[in-house]
Design an enzyme around this catalytic site. Structure first.
Site, short mmCIF file in Angstrom:
data_model
loop_
_atom_site.label_atom_id
_atom_site.label_comp_id
_atom_site.label_asym_id
_atom_site.label_seq_id
_atom_site.Cartn_x
_atom_site.Cartn_y
_atom_site.Cartn_z
N LYS A 1 0.84 -1.31 -0.02
CA LYS A 1 0.10 0.06 -0.01
C LYS A 1 0.87 1.35 0.21
O LYS A 1 0.45 2.13 -0.60
CB LYS A 1 -1.06 0.04 1.21
CG LYS A 1 -0.07 -0.01 2.42
CD LYS A 1 -1.27 -0.29 3.71
CE LYS A 1 -0.39 -0.12 4.83
NZ LYS A 1 -1.16 -0.88 6.15
N ARG B 1 -7.25 -0.91 17.31
CA ARG B 1 -7.74 -0.67 16.19
C ARG B 1 -8.65 -1.93 15.75
O ARG B 1 -9.73 -2.07 16.54
CB ARG B 1 -6.79 -0.50 15.07
CG ARG B 1 -7.16 0.43 13.81
CD ARG B 1 -5.91 0.91 12.83
NE ARG B 1 -5.52 -0.66 11.96
CZ ARG B 1 -4.60 -0.67 10.97
NH1 ARG B 1 -3.96 0.58 10.74
NH2 ARG B 1 -4.54 -1.69 10.26
C1 LIG Z 1 -0.28 -1.71 6.57
C2 LIG Z 1 -0.42 -2.86 7.36
C3 LIG Z 1 0.56 -3.83 7.40
C4 LIG Z 1 1.79 -3.48 7.07
O1 LIG Z 1 2.50 -2.67 8.06
P1 LIG Z 1 4.30 -2.27 7.89
O2 LIG Z 1 4.25 -1.70 9.16
O3 LIG Z 1 4.28 -1.46 6.77
O4 LIG Z 1 4.96 -3.47 7.90
C5 LIG Z 1 0.14 -5.15 7.83
N1 LIG Z 1 -1.11 -5.36 8.35
C6 LIG Z 1 -2.20 -4.52 8.38
C7 LIG Z 1 -3.53 -5.15 8.55
C8 LIG Z 1 -2.00 -3.16 7.67
O5 LIG Z 1 -2.95 -2.45 7.51
#
Ligand SMILES: *Cc1c(COP(=O)(O)O)cnc(C)c1O
Length: 359
Positions: free
Chosen positions: A36, A134
């Site tokens: 993302k 969250r």
């Molecule tokens: C964005 C996200 C990740 C990845 O997070 P990083 O800190 O970039 O590794 C993993 N799981 C969920 C649910 C996310 O929203």
């Protein structure tokens, strides 16, 4: 054209090698790479999908999965929607994502119905919240967790694929042996009560990878979801660099449009800046000030690190960035290169005013 975001595909690939060695090697986890922050750039996703250590490619936006679902499936990998599905996107979720993360039974019921309509089976990872507050069913509400798992398991067109937890996002809670063991304990209770084998216990994002080397990742955790770890080489629990990663696989280049000697303190009554903040200025006397044609619409000024250590960042408004280049010898038209933090990667990748380039 400048500014531009430069993505070094070879360095990103070697960063995946490095995190794969930790997560899938010593950690025994399958690897879910999260795309993302680069808006699931097609070239980068192509590289990730072809990487032999990667099993899953995940994103929080269904648009990003949709544009890459063919590449992902052609490489025999599975696509994962990380953000809980909206009721308004169910059809696309079933069509383009093989797996989605969920915490609401009503949403899973819609997925089940839509999957039946499309003649597909959709996999569901049930999210449990162990304290970051969250997404996920709160870990103390065990009855709700068991009942939700039971109901999902009874559905015809969705499969209860596993459990997941997310940490260090809203509440900044650090993953530990204890809170991840809570998740594993819940997984075992579900398996006993519902009579199902959970294939995936996803133990978090880039803040969980540090547990592998400490030998503190619970045995049942068999998946990690990594974004920042492979993009920037960061362990995000304590902000350390992961071994054998590069921190300059992604950079931003911007061009100087003004270069003048001026004082370091603004003159006149001080109000608030373009973002309603009361600014702080350090008196450095008369300095050589450069203006770059890039602004907060394209980056986050607190996570832009000049590669040339003679440069100091003074600040930025929407479309301008100010530097102190007194110690360096730049001229108008020169390009300044920055390493980035996560906030700037996200904004630069998202801004239509930032060119995307590869090397
Ligand atoms: C964005 C996200 C990740 C990845 O997070 P990083 O800190 O970039 O590794 C993993 N799981 C969920 C649910 C996310 O929203």
């Amino acid at each position: 054209m400048y500014p531009r975001l430069v993505m070094d595909i070879e360095k990103l690939r070697s960063n995946i090698d490095a995190v794969a060695e930790i997560a899938s090697g010593r950690g025994g986890c399958s690897l879910m790479i999260v795309t993302k922050a680069l808006c699931a750039d097609e070239k980068i996703v192509g590289m990730i999908a072809a990487h032999p250590a990667v099993s899953y490619i995940a994103d929080s936006r269904i648009q990003n999965i949709k544009k890459n679902s063919d590449i992902i499936r052609a490489e025999g990998k599975e696509s994962v929607l990380l953000r809980l599905p909206m009721a308004s996107e169910i059809e696309d979720v079933v069509k383009y994502a093989d797996i989605s993360f969920n915490s609401e039974l009503a949403t899973v019921e819609m997925l089940d119905e839509e999957a039946g309509r499309q003649g597909r089976t959709h996999k569901v990872v049930l999210m449990v919240d162990v304290g970051d507050l969250r997404e996920g069913i709160f870990f103390k509400n065990e009855e709700e967790i068991l009942e939700t798992a039971r109901r999902i398991n009874d559905m015809k067109n969705v499969e209860l694929f596993g459990l997941g937890v997310n940490l260090t996002c809203y509440g900044a809670i650090i993953p530990k042996y204890d809170n991840l063991s809570t998740l594993c304990g819940i997984a075992e209770k579900i398996e006993a009560a519902v009579g199902v084998k959970l294939s995936m216990i996803s133990g978090g994002n880039s803040s969980s990878i540090y547990l592998v080397d400490k030998g503190e990742l619970p045995e049942r955790i068999n998946n990690l979801r990594l974004g920042e770890a492979f993009l920037l080489g960061n362990d995000t629990a304590y902000g350390t660099r992961l071994p054998r990663t590069e921190d300059d696989a992604i950079t931003v280049e911007a061009q100087i449009i003004e270069l003048k000697e001026k004082p370091s303190l603004p003159i006149g009554e001080v109000g608030v800046d373009a973002f309603g903040q009361k600014p702080y200025y350090e008196d450095r006397g008369v300095i050589k000030r450069a203006i770059l044609a890039i602004g907060q619409q394209d980056m986050d000024r607190d996570s832009m690190y000049p590669v040339d250590d003679r440069i100091d960042v003074l600040g930025a408004s929407s479309d301008h960035m100010l530097l102190d280049v007194t110690k360096a010898d730049y001229k108008v038209g020169d390009i300044v290169t920055f390493k980035l933090g996560y906030g700037s990667v996200l904004k630069a990748a998202t801004s239509p005013y930032v060119e995307k380039a590869y090397k």
